[in-house]
Scaffold this motif. Structure first.
Motif, mmCIF file in Angstrom:
data_model
loop_
_atom_site.group_PDB
_atom_site.id
_atom_site.type_symbol
_atom_site.label_atom_id
_atom_site.label_comp_id
_atom_site.label_asym_id
_atom_site.label_seq_id
_atom_site.Cartn_x
_atom_site.Cartn_y
_atom_site.Cartn_z
ATOM 1 N N ALA A 61 9.610 28.631 -23.509
ATOM 2 C CA ALA A 61 8.510 29.967 -23.673
ATOM 3 C C ALA A 61 7.831 29.188 -22.233
ATOM 4 O O ALA A 61 7.445 30.530 -21.410
ATOM 5 C CB ALA A 61 8.131 29.799 -24.748
ATOM 6 N N GLU A 62 7.249 28.471 -21.971
ATOM 7 C CA GLU A 62 6.210 27.651 -21.186
ATOM 8 C C GLU A 62 7.243 27.968 -19.883
ATOM 9 O O GLU A 62 6.260 27.890 -18.987
ATOM 10 C CB GLU A 62 6.329 26.432 -21.635
ATOM 11 C CG GLU A 62 4.732 25.679 -23.028
ATOM 12 C CD GLU A 62 3.277 25.028 -22.694
ATOM 13 O OE1 GLU A 62 2.533 24.900 -22.943
ATOM 14 O OE2 GLU A 62 4.396 24.060 -22.357
ATOM 15 N N GLU A 63 8.315 27.178 -20.177
ATOM 16 C CA GLU A 63 8.814 27.098 -18.526
ATOM 17 C C GLU A 63 9.630 28.120 -17.906
ATOM 18 O O GLU A 63 8.804 28.901 -16.825
ATOM 19 C CB GLU A 63 10.111 26.213 -18.796
ATOM 20 C CG GLU A 63 9.820 25.103 -19.383
ATOM 21 C CD GLU A 63 11.452 24.345 -19.907
ATOM 22 O OE1 GLU A 63 11.996 24.335 -19.398
ATOM 23 O OE2 GLU A 63 10.469 22.755 -20.371
ATOM 24 N N SER A 76 7.906 19.264 -12.527
ATOM 25 C CA SER A 76 7.245 18.232 -13.250
ATOM 26 C C SER A 76 6.841 18.222 -14.224
ATOM 27 O O SER A 76 6.787 17.728 -15.201
ATOM 28 C CB SER A 76 5.954 17.340 -12.223
ATOM 29 O OG SER A 76 4.952 17.911 -12.327
ATOM 30 N N HIS A 77 6.395 19.529 -14.862
ATOM 31 C CA HIS A 77 6.125 19.700 -16.355
ATOM 32 C C HIS A 77 7.862 20.208 -17.219
ATOM 33 O O HIS A 77 7.055 19.281 -18.446
ATOM 34 C CB HIS A 77 5.566 20.894 -16.231
ATOM 35 C CG HIS A 77 4.599 21.504 -17.809
ATOM 36 N ND1 HIS A 77 3.353 21.769 -17.382
ATOM 37 C CD2 HIS A 77 4.966 20.799 -18.408
ATOM 38 C CE1 HIS A 77 2.691 22.155 -18.796
ATOM 39 N NE2 HIS A 77 4.018 21.840 -19.621
ATOM 40 N N ARG A 78 8.176 20.202 -16.160
ATOM 41 C CA ARG A 78 9.814 21.118 -17.098
ATOM 42 C C ARG A 78 10.520 19.651 -17.455
ATOM 43 O O ARG A 78 10.953 19.268 -18.216
ATOM 44 C CB ARG A 78 10.328 21.418 -16.340
ATOM 45 C CG ARG A 78 11.992 22.144 -17.063
ATOM 46 C CD ARG A 78 13.105 23.422 -16.267
ATOM 47 N NE ARG A 78 13.129 22.089 -14.894
ATOM 48 C CZ ARG A 78 13.914 21.354 -15.175
ATOM 49 N NH1 ARG A 78 14.870 21.084 -15.870
ATOM 50 N NH2 ARG A 78 14.812 20.339 -13.981
ATOM 51 N N GLU A 80 8.474 16.804 -17.998
ATOM 52 C CA GLU A 80 8.021 15.938 -19.139
ATOM 53 C C GLU A 80 8.493 16.102 -20.857
ATOM 54 O O GLU A 80 8.416 15.712 -21.405
ATOM 55 C CB GLU A 80 6.295 16.170 -18.529
ATOM 56 C CG GLU A 80 5.652 15.868 -20.365
ATOM 57 C CD GLU A 80 5.078 14.227 -19.973
ATOM 58 O OE1 GLU A 80 4.320 14.028 -20.286
ATOM 59 O OE2 GLU A 80 4.448 13.847 -18.608
ATOM 60 N N HIS A 81 8.619 17.831 -20.727
ATOM 61 C CA HIS A 81 9.416 18.034 -21.603
ATOM 62 C C HIS A 81 10.828 17.361 -21.798
ATOM 63 O O HIS A 81 11.085 17.530 -22.867
ATOM 64 C CB HIS A 81 9.498 20.224 -21.335
ATOM 65 C CG HIS A 81 8.278 21.023 -21.494
ATOM 66 N ND1 HIS A 81 7.991 22.246 -20.865
ATOM 67 C CD2 HIS A 81 6.747 20.351 -21.451
ATOM 68 C CE1 HIS A 81 6.663 22.234 -21.405
ATOM 69 N NE2 HIS A 81 5.672 21.697 -21.747
ATOM 70 N N MET A 82 11.497 17.260 -20.761
ATOM 71 C CA MET A 82 12.654 16.901 -20.894
ATOM 72 C C MET A 82 12.768 15.735 -21.561
ATOM 73 O O MET A 82 13.087 15.417 -23.168
ATOM 74 C CB MET A 82 13.723 16.792 -19.881
ATOM 75 C CG MET A 82 14.814 17.938 -19.466
ATOM 76 S SD MET A 82 15.422 17.966 -18.162
ATOM 77 C CE MET A 82 15.989 16.378 -17.664
ATOM 78 N N ASN A 116 -1.383 14.489 -25.886
ATOM 79 C CA ASN A 116 -1.725 13.647 -24.353
ATOM 80 C C ASN A 116 -1.039 14.953 -23.656
ATOM 81 O O ASN A 116 -1.404 15.848 -23.110
ATOM 82 C CB ASN A 116 -0.522 12.362 -24.361
ATOM 83 C CG ASN A 116 -1.482 11.564 -24.905
ATOM 84 O OD1 ASN A 116 -2.899 11.338 -25.258
ATOM 85 N ND2 ASN A 116 -1.180 10.361 -24.825
ATOM 86 N N HIS A 117 -0.116 15.619 -24.108
ATOM 87 C CA HIS A 117 0.487 17.229 -23.535
ATOM 88 C C HIS A 117 -0.222 18.084 -23.122
ATOM 89 O O HIS A 117 -0.091 17.935 -22.060
ATOM 90 C CB HIS A 117 2.129 16.999 -24.076
ATOM 91 C CG HIS A 117 3.076 18.295 -23.469
ATOM 92 N ND1 HIS A 117 4.027 18.075 -22.329
ATOM 93 C CD2 HIS A 117 3.176 19.511 -22.851
ATOM 94 C CE1 HIS A 117 3.844 18.534 -21.304
ATOM 95 N NE2 HIS A 117 3.711 19.463 -22.470
ATOM 96 N N ILE A 118 -1.095 18.639 -24.434
ATOM 97 C CA ILE A 118 -1.478 19.311 -24.389
ATOM 98 C C ILE A 118 -2.742 19.648 -23.027
ATOM 99 O O ILE A 118 -3.176 20.180 -22.852
ATOM 100 C CB ILE A 118 -1.884 19.654 -26.128
ATOM 101 C CG1 ILE A 118 -1.155 20.367 -25.989
ATOM 102 C CG2 ILE A 118 -3.459 20.817 -25.914
ATOM 103 C CD1 ILE A 118 -1.308 20.969 -27.447
ATOM 104 N N VAL A 121 -1.763 17.446 -19.328
ATOM 105 C CA VAL A 121 -0.171 18.461 -18.730
ATOM 106 C C VAL A 121 -0.428 20.191 -19.248
ATOM 107 O O VAL A 121 -0.016 20.546 -17.908
ATOM 108 C CB VAL A 121 1.272 17.487 -19.076
ATOM 109 C CG1 VAL A 121 2.507 19.070 -18.442
ATOM 110 C CG2 VAL A 121 1.149 16.316 -18.662
ATOM 111 N N ASP A 122 -0.201 20.621 -20.228
ATOM 112 C CA ASP A 122 -0.512 22.023 -19.947
ATOM 113 C C ASP A 122 -1.519 22.845 -19.227
ATOM 114 O O ASP A 122 -1.474 23.398 -19.072
ATOM 115 C CB ASP A 122 -0.572 21.957 -21.630
ATOM 116 C CG ASP A 122 0.888 22.008 -22.448
ATOM 117 O OD1 ASP A 122 1.971 22.167 -21.909
ATOM 118 O OD2 ASP A 122 0.914 22.147 -23.509
ATOM 119 N N LYS A 123 -2.673 21.925 -20.271
ATOM 120 C CA LYS A 123 -4.176 22.375 -20.040
ATOM 121 C C LYS A 123 -4.210 22.853 -17.786
ATOM 122 O O LYS A 123 -5.377 23.564 -17.587
ATOM 123 C CB LYS A 123 -5.438 21.216 -19.933
ATOM 124 C CG LYS A 123 -5.754 22.044 -20.888
ATOM 125 C CD LYS A 123 -6.969 20.885 -21.858
ATOM 126 C CE LYS A 123 -7.483 21.212 -23.020
ATOM 127 N NZ LYS A 123 -8.641 22.742 -23.749
#
Ligand SMILES: [Fe+2]
Ligand SMILES: [Fe+2]
Length: 135
Positions: A61-63, A76-78, A80-82, A116-118, A121-123
């Motif tokens: 959903a984020e991607e 780079s976010h993707r 990190e999700h992987m 950490n991710h929220i 990276v998410d923020k």
């Protein structure tokens, strides 16, 4: 007592993703309760499955939103999700191979990465997506 409590400082300013993150916190707490309550293995497996499905659902959903708005750091976010997905699925695979202690290790891992991710990276997408009118 919940292992992990949602706090406002985890908000990324986008209602849909805040709701997803809250659900992830709930699922982590469910796994914690299932693990410490001595639930049968099959039920623990079910909670693990719901949690890993939800993680993947949320990441996609984020991607999708980052891609739609051409967010410059989408790639780079993707990645990190992987990495997080591979690591989570590795824990689930270990559980299915019979490793009984995996739930505790997975919980420690999930609580720290989710926070950490929220927070980091998410923020980062908040200002960009909010400027595009996503909220
Ligand atoms: Fe993310
Ligand atoms: Fe997220």
């Amino acid at each position: 007592m919940p292992l992990f409590t949602w706090t406002e400082d985890l908000s990324v300013g986008i209602a849909e993703f805040d709701a997803h993150h809250r659900r992830l916190v709930e699922l982590i707490n469910e796994l914690h309760e299932a693990g410490s309550g001595g639930l049968p293995r099959v039920d623990l497996g079910r909670v693990l499955l719901s949690l890993s499905h939800y993680i993947i659902y949320h990441f996609l959903a984020e991607e999708e939103v980052m891609h739609r708005w051409q967010y410059p750091e989408a790639e780079s976010h993707r990645r990190e999700h992987m990495l997080l997905t591979e690591k989570t699925l590795g824990f689930v695979a270990a559980f299915h191979r019979g490793d009984e202690n995996i739930t505790k290790d997975l919980l420690v891992f999930l609580v720290s990465w989710l926070q950490n991710h929220i927070r980091t990276v998410d923020k980062k997408y908040q200002a960009f997506l909010t400027a595009k009118g996503v909220h």
